[in-house]
Write an enzyme that holds these catalytic residues in place. Structure first.
Site, mmCIF file in Angstrom:
data_model
loop_
_atom_site.group_PDB
_atom_site.id
_atom_site.type_symbol
_atom_site.label_atom_id
_atom_site.label_comp_id
_atom_site.label_asym_id
_atom_site.label_seq_id
_atom_site.Cartn_x
_atom_site.Cartn_y
_atom_site.Cartn_z
ATOM 1 C CG ASN A 17 -2.187 -0.864 0.907
ATOM 2 O OD1 ASN A 17 -3.084 -0.455 0.190
ATOM 3 N ND2 ASN A 17 -2.190 -2.088 1.437
ATOM 4 N NE ARG A 94 4.517 -1.896 17.527
ATOM 5 C CZ ARG A 94 4.749 -2.740 18.510
ATOM 6 N NH1 ARG A 94 4.186 -2.575 19.675
ATOM 7 N NH2 ARG A 94 5.594 -3.737 18.355
ATOM 8 C CB ILE A 96 -2.617 5.244 16.986
ATOM 9 C CG1 ILE A 96 -2.225 4.765 15.585
ATOM 10 C CG2 ILE A 96 -2.130 6.667 17.235
ATOM 11 C CD1 ILE A 96 -0.744 4.779 15.279
ATOM 12 C CG HIS A 112 -9.575 -3.723 8.681
ATOM 13 N ND1 HIS A 112 -8.588 -4.246 9.502
ATOM 14 C CD2 HIS A 112 -10.587 -4.616 8.684
ATOM 15 C CE1 HIS A 112 -9.010 -5.400 9.989
ATOM 16 N NE2 HIS A 112 -10.212 -5.651 9.508
HETATM 17 C C1 GRF Z 1 -3.345 -4.516 4.006
HETATM 18 O O1 GRF Z 1 -4.150 -5.581 3.603
HETATM 19 C C2 GRF Z 1 -4.105 -3.557 4.875
HETATM 20 O O2 GRF Z 1 -5.472 -3.543 4.608
HETATM 21 C C3 GRF Z 1 -3.873 -4.112 6.259
HETATM 22 O O3 GRF Z 1 -2.563 -4.609 6.238
HETATM 23 C C4 GRF Z 1 -2.213 -4.972 4.918
HETATM 24 C C5 GRF Z 1 -0.911 -4.305 4.598
HETATM 25 O O4 GRF Z 1 -0.379 -4.769 3.391
HETATM 26 N N1 GRF Z 1 -4.101 -3.099 7.264
HETATM 27 P P1 GRF Z 1 0.904 -4.057 2.776
HETATM 28 O O5 GRF Z 1 2.006 -4.086 3.828
HETATM 29 O O6 GRF Z 1 0.513 -2.661 2.408
HETATM 30 O O7 GRF Z 1 1.270 -4.894 1.579
#
Ligand code: GRF
Length: 201
Positions: A17, A94, A96, A112
């Site tokens: 992401n 974690r 916050i 999420h």
């Molecule tokens: C994602 O699926 C996000 O929704 C969740 O943790 C994952 C992180 O994936 N909170 P990345 O590290 O961005 O590949």
């Protein structure tokens, strides 16, 4: 706020992401500066990605600090030094604490991989898979003190195809995340989303 809003991405894992946000900014789809990656896992893959992209990083090991307030205070120093306006959580594993929540009230977002309030917490995709739901998805929300409980900003559904395995469902969800998160960030940081939620009569 003068100039483009400045973002810090917090991540503990792979950083796909983070990478999607970085490239969306590069393509001018998000008018922002991605100024810092913060990680509580110095060996996380997100750090390699940040180095490749030239994004400055701050990593720390929570266990060497006496408390969450102590490490968040140090994180805050780095956020202030980089003039960060928004905290973007992307796989930061974690909760916050009050130190960051108060300093960045209303300016912390999370993504999420479920349709909250269904399946909060760890392994949301596995939870949905086990539950046998036909539809799951992605939620982007403001962060509060709870686990995946803050005000919802955007959601997108993903159908669970009959016979799909968990890995392929995860790929489908991540494809949605990588498109949705930059688009929502762009709207929120430029005040195109008004807070307040729904009203009941
Ligand atoms: C994602 O699926 C996000 O929704 C969740 O943790 C994952 C992180 O994936 N909170 P990345 O590290 O961005 O590949």
């Amino acid at each position: 706020m003068s100039g483009k809003p400045r973002l810090a991405v917090f991540a503990s894992g792979t950083g796909s992401n983070y990478d999607a946000i970085f490239h969306a900014i590069e393509r001018n789809e998000v008018a922002a500066e991605l100024t810092l990656v913060v990680s509580d896992k110095p060996t996380a893959k997100v750090i390699d990605k940040a180095r490749n992209n030239g994004t400055p990083t701050f990593t720390f090991e929570p266990k060497v600090y006496p408390s969450k307030a102590a490490f968040e205070t140090e994180v805050m120093e780095h956020l202030h030094a980089a003039n960060i306006d928004w905290i973007i959580l992307a796989g930061y594993m974690r909760l916050i604490g009050p130190t960051l929540l108060h300093a960045y009230e209303g300016r912390i977002l999370n993504i999420h991989p479920s349709l909250l309030p269904a399946f909060p917490g760890l392994d949301a995709i596995g939870q949905a898979f086990q539950a046998g739901v036909k539809v799951t998805g992605v939620t982007i929300h403001y962060v509060d003190e709870g686990m995946d409980t803050g005000e919802i900003i955007a959601q997108e559904a993903v159908n669970v195809q009959p016979g799909i395995n968990k890995e392929n469902l995860q790929k489908q969800i991540q494809t949605v995340e990588h498109r949705l998160y930059p688009a929502v960030i762009e709207r929120v940081i430029h005040n195109e989303y008004s807070r307040g939620g729904n009203t009941t009569t």
